[in-house]
Design a protein around this motif. Structure first.
Motif, PDB file in Angstrom:
ATOM      1  N   PRO A   1      20.003 -31.473  -4.303  1.00 39.56           N
ATOM      2  CA  PRO A   1      18.534 -31.830  -4.208  1.00 39.56           C
ATOM      3  C   PRO A   1      17.478 -30.094  -3.650  1.00 39.56           C
ATOM      4  CG  PRO A   1      19.368 -33.756  -3.653  1.00 39.56           C
ATOM      5  CD  PRO A   1      20.329 -32.582  -3.454  1.00 39.56           C
ATOM      6  N   GLN A   2      17.948 -29.970  -2.672  1.00 35.78           N
ATOM      7  CA  GLN A   2      17.608 -28.427  -1.839  1.00 35.78           C
ATOM      8  C   GLN A   2      17.521 -28.265  -3.026  1.00 35.78           C
ATOM      9  OE1 GLN A   2      17.845 -28.395   2.178  1.00 35.78           O
ATOM     10  NE2 GLN A   2      18.286 -29.931   2.329  1.00 35.78           N
TER      11      GLN A   2
ATOM     12  N   ARG B   1       4.180 -28.547  -2.312  1.00 36.74           N
ATOM     13  CA  ARG B   1       2.689 -29.325  -1.539  1.00 36.74           C
ATOM     14  C   ARG B   1       3.405 -30.997  -0.783  1.00 36.74           C
ATOM     15  NH1 ARG B   1      -0.462 -31.177  -5.913  1.00 36.74           N
ATOM     16  NH2 ARG B   1      -0.662 -28.993  -6.227  1.00 36.74           N
ATOM     17  N   ALA B   2       4.415 -31.146  -1.195  1.00 37.11           N
ATOM     18  CA  ALA B   2       5.526 -32.093  -0.532  1.00 37.11           C
ATOM     19  C   ALA B   2       5.832 -31.847   0.278  1.00 37.11           C
ATOM     20  CB  ALA B   2       7.177 -32.413  -1.658  1.00 37.11           C
ATOM     21  N   GLY B   3       6.228 -30.553   1.019  1.00 38.62           N
ATOM     22  CA  GLY B   3       6.003 -30.361   2.500  1.00 38.62           C
ATOM     23  C   GLY B   3       7.102 -30.094   2.800  1.00 38.62           C
ATOM     24  N   ARG B   4       7.386 -29.518   1.584  1.00 39.83           N
ATOM     25  CA  ARG B   4       9.278 -28.602   2.272  1.00 39.83           C
ATOM     26  C   ARG B   4       8.922 -27.344   3.436  1.00 39.83           C
ATOM     27  NH1 ARG B   4      13.637 -26.852   0.417  1.00 39.83           N
ATOM     28  NH2 ARG B   4      13.393 -24.808  -0.106  1.00 39.83           N
ATOM     29  N   ARG B   5       7.811 -26.428   2.992  1.00 40.49           N
ATOM     30  CA  ARG B   5       7.551 -25.084   3.436  1.00 40.49           C
ATOM     31  C   ARG B   5       6.737 -25.678   4.348  1.00 40.49           C
ATOM     32  NH1 ARG B   5      10.841 -22.425   0.436  1.00 40.49           N
ATOM     33  NH2 ARG B   5      12.826 -22.273   1.428  1.00 40.49           N
TER      34      ARG B   5
ATOM     35  N   ARG C   1      16.327 -27.305  -6.402  1.00 43.41           N
ATOM     36  CA  ARG C   1      14.609 -26.909  -6.028  1.00 43.41           C
ATOM     37  C   ARG C   1      14.737 -25.375  -6.040  1.00 43.41           C
ATOM     38  NH1 ARG C   1      12.114 -32.367  -3.190  1.00 43.41           N
ATOM     39  NH2 ARG C   1      12.203 -33.680  -3.958  1.00 43.41           N
TER      40      ARG C   1
ATOM     41  N   ALA D   1      25.112 -31.631   8.870  1.00 40.41           N
ATOM     42  CA  ALA D   1      24.360 -32.738   9.690  1.00 40.41           C
ATOM     43  C   ALA D   1      25.095 -33.848   8.572  1.00 40.41           C
ATOM     44  CB  ALA D   1      23.078 -32.341   8.823  1.00 40.41           C
TER      45      ALA D   1
ATOM     46  N   ARG E   1      24.027 -23.796   6.239  1.00 40.56           N
ATOM     47  CA  ARG E   1      25.134 -24.790   6.357  1.00 40.56           C
ATOM     48  C   ARG E   1      24.563 -25.943   7.614  1.00 40.56           C
ATOM     49  NH1 ARG E   1      29.989 -21.820  10.003  1.00 40.56           N
ATOM     50  NH2 ARG E   1      28.279 -22.520  11.622  1.00 40.56           N
ATOM     51  N   GLY E   2      23.677 -25.601   8.063  1.00 38.44           N
ATOM     52  CA  GLY E   2      23.397 -26.488   9.051  1.00 38.44           C
ATOM     53  C   GLY E   2      23.076 -27.894   8.194  1.00 38.44           C
ATOM     54  N   GLN E   3      22.566 -27.968   7.030  1.00 40.13           N
ATOM     55  CA  GLN E   3      23.002 -28.863   6.339  1.00 40.13           C
ATOM     56  C   GLN E   3      24.054 -29.858   5.697  1.00 40.13           C
ATOM     57  OE1 GLN E   3      19.217 -30.176   5.253  1.00 40.13           O
ATOM     58  NE2 GLN E   3      18.129 -29.189   7.017  1.00 40.13           N
TER      59      GLN E   3
ATOM     60  N   LEU F   1      23.255 -36.142  -2.808  1.00 44.89           N
ATOM     61  CA  LEU F   1      22.322 -36.086  -1.703  1.00 44.89           C
ATOM     62  C   LEU F   1      21.523 -35.763  -1.232  1.00 44.89           C
ATOM     63  CD1 LEU F   1      23.723 -40.203  -0.096  1.00 44.89           C
ATOM     64  CD2 LEU F   1      21.876 -39.760  -2.442  1.00 44.89           C
ATOM     65  N   VAL F   2      22.385 -34.710  -0.494  1.00 48.85           N
ATOM     66  CA  VAL F   2      21.191 -33.401   0.929  1.00 48.85           C
ATOM     67  C   VAL F   2      21.685 -32.338  -0.135  1.00 48.85           C
ATOM     68  CG1 VAL F   2      21.959 -32.976   2.345  1.00 48.85           C
ATOM     69  CG2 VAL F   2      22.478 -34.996   2.524  1.00 48.85           C
TER      70      VAL F   2
END
Lengths: 258, 378
Positions: free
Chosen positions: B292-293, B374-378, B296, B274, B269-271, B288-289
């Motif tokens: 995409p998440q 690998r792109a650093g999501r986690r 994925r 924000a 929910r914070g997404q 945009l926010v």
């Protein structure tokens, strides 16, 4: 009074009152979470809101940029009265920056992209200009070297500083901080507080929900103590910490300061 | 540490340097021991698997490779029914690919396949340049180009080929591609509508999703092809293939909507807060926010739905379309190719085709997932 209020968010002359809350009442279901809140925040004023958890501090803060709506009362932010009108809500949000307890950075975007997203898509700023602006603020919060990393690679303190930079990139006139250091490891609290202290020195209007009493003492113009959905006491920090007037404030301070 | 066992305090005198991890038991034998024969249960399972492979694989190899008929024609196959009949596939291959599409015009289908493959590679290769243009090409230019090529445009000198003549891989690819290309955006819209604050919008989305999901695809296809003409005058009724396309797209959208909804639920929910606190409008916030998440997070499920859709295209035969599997079936029933081995060969060929397509999708999704994590999501 503000039928013709300028909604562009770039009004040249800002009113002397940054935030005005009049007779605010809010219920979550049957629970009366905000009771008859009245508050006037002057331009440039720095306010710390404290009190026991569940007292409505965060809810009040979130009403100011309309993340929560309310049932009774009115809120005027920089001369724009918040109504159901989405235009007004967006205008206020563009004018008010917010920093969250859990940072809420966008995990799929780099630090730089987090900062440029709103300037590009809300302010329609060219990408290069937005990036330059973002780097200015990342420099100010002292993490320009992290610009190309993803938030997950950063420590909590760094993430929170990015969140501050992200909010500042919209050039807000008012900043809201919702328990910005509560989710941080102890050794990272200071770096975030230092950033906020610098920000306070710049004269931006700040409303901070926090338990950091040292911070309140150092930067607050006024401390607001809330309990049970009501504002119980408003006072200058020296007065509040030395001679709390209300019984509940005394109790709270005993527990927090020990 | 020498200060006696009773001491409760401790002060490190020398730093403990980091050491490399201990070497694992190396070699083939070590690996076999550790992974296949590490205990009684594991050893039993290994032996059962070896026995199964020994029982199942040699006959298959014998039928499809060693005893198979590779050259000649229908007579050669009838002479040796114990082996697969690969000439059957060779002779009928163009029918499998084009159906009854006129021979002289088949270059148009080839060109369509080429244009589609180009679009897919451009769009899906993560390192390809200008993927925004690729999206424009794939979602705007390609559909127009495909229609002109496949259906024809007399103004451009391309004779009209009625869809009744389309068949084989062409129909399978057209149905699957249209289903995928439409189901994702429609599914996203339905998922958003289902989470809308407006009760009417929400109810409409829930009604559509639950209704379409609650009936088998065959029923949706039947309704699209049989019931539609009841309501629309005959001359206005859309083409048979188009009706099936609409049915498949609707069906896939309803499933995709639920998949996307799962992804949306995974975004904290914070997404949302924000994004809204920054002054983003609803659609910008979503585009945009949030999406995409969400997409994925749910990519494996999206690909799973695509794979299911690809295989479901075989059901369009029920409304009289000749998809790839149906052309195999039709060829098998040709009296000249009545040898029992032709069916087994044709179906093996079909299975191979579907497997290669679906496994390809699965592998691509795997690559993207690895890259995203690998792109650093986690």
């Amino acid at each position: 009074m503000d039928e013709n209020a300028d909604l562009s968010g770039a009004a040249p002359a800002l009113p002397d009152v940054a935030v005005e809350v009049v007779g605010l009442n809010k219920w979550f279901g049957d629970f009366h979470v905000l009771r008859d809140i009245n508050l006037k925040v002057a331009r440039g004023e720095r306010i710390v809101i404290c009190g026991p958890s569940g007292g409505g501090k965060s809810t009040l803060l979130r009403c100011i940029n309309r993340l929560e709506d309310w049932q009774r009362g009115r809120i005027v932010v920089d001369g724009v009265e918040l109504t159901d009108d989405p235009k007004r809500i967006l205008a206020v949000r563009r004018d008010v920056g917010m920093v969250f307890q859990q940072f809420n950075l966008f995990p799929h975007l780099t630090v730089l992209e987090n900062c440029t997203l709103a300037p590009i898509w809300v302010r329609h700023m060219p990408k290069r200009e937005a990036e330059a602006l973002a780097m200015t603020y990342l420099n100010r919060v002292r993490i320009p070297e992290q610009a190309d990393k993803y938030p997950a690679r950063l420590s909590g303190g760094q993430q929170q500083r990015v969140a501050i930079a992200r909010a500042l990139c919209m050039n807000p006139n008012i900043m809201l901080f919702d328990e910005p250091t509560s989710a941080l490891d102890p050794e990272m609290v200071k770096e975030v507080l230092d950033t906020m202290i610098e920000l306070a020195a710049d004269g931006i209007t700040m409303l901070v929900v926090s338990h950091e009493m040292g911070f309140a003492r150092q930067v607050a113009d006024r401390v607001i103590f809330m309990d049970d959905g009501q504002i119980v006491e408003i006072n200058a920090p020296q007065e509040f910490f030395a001679h709390p007037q209300h019984e509940r404030a005394r109790l709270f301070l005993r527990q927090v300061l020990r | 540490m020498t200060a006696g066992a009773q001491s409760l305090s401790y002060l490190r005198q020398a730093p403990a340097p980091p050491l490399p991890p201990p070497a694992e038991r190396a070699g083939v034998i070590g690996w076999l021991r550790a992974n296949l024969f590490s205990g009684a249960a594991n050893t039993t399972l290994t032996l059962i698997c070896i026995a199964f492979i020994a029982w199942a694989v040699p006959p298959l190899l014998r039928f499809y490779l060693f005893d198979a008929v590779w050259s000649g024609g229908d007579r050669a196959c009838q002479a040796s029914p114990a082996g697969a009949c690969w000439p059957f596939v060779r002779v009928w291959l163009s029918y499998f690919v084009y159906g009854f599409y006129p021979s002289a015009e088949r270059w148009r289908v080839d060109l369509f396949f080429l244009a589609l493959a180009f679009g897919i590679v451009w769009l899906l290769r993560l390192s390809a340049p200008r993927r925004d243009l690729a999206a424009l090409y794939f979602f705007v230019l390609l559909p127009i180009l495909s229609f002109v090529l496949l259906h024809g445009a007399p103004a451009l000198g391309l004779a009209v080929v009625p869809t009744a003549l389309w068949g084989g891989v062409l129909v399978t690819v057209v149905v699957a591609t249209v289903g995928m290309v439409f189901s994702l955006p429609l599914g996203i819209l339905l998922a958003l509508a289902r989470r809308s604050e407006l009760p009417v919008v929400r109810a409409a989305a829930v009604g559509f999703i639950e209704f379409v999901r609650g009936v088998p695809l065959i029923t949706v296809l039947f309704m699209a092809s049989v019931m539609l003409p009841l309501f629309v005058p005959e001359r206005l009724a859309p083409d048979k293939l188009l009706r099936a396309l609409i049915g498949v797209a609707m069906f896939a959208s309803a499933y995709m909507a639920e998949v996307v909804r799962g992804g949306l639920a995974a975004v904290p929910r914070g997404q949302y807060e924000a994004a809204r606190a920054l002054g983003l409008t609803y659609w910008r916030m979503m585009g945009l926010v949030i999406l995409p998440q969400a997409l994925r997070a749910t990519l494996p499920n999206i690909v799973n739905t695509f794979i299911g859709l690809f295989k479901d295209t075989t059901l369009v035969f029920i409304v009289g379309l000749f998809d790839f599997l149906r052309t195999v079936e039709a060829a098998r029933n040709d009296p000249n190719w009545a040898a029992p081995s032709t069916g087994l060969t044709g179906y093996a060929f079909a299975a191979l085709f579907y497997f290669v397509c679906c496994y390809g999708m699965s592998r691509y999704a795997g690559t993207v997932e690895t890259r995203l994590s690998r792109a650093g999501r986690r």
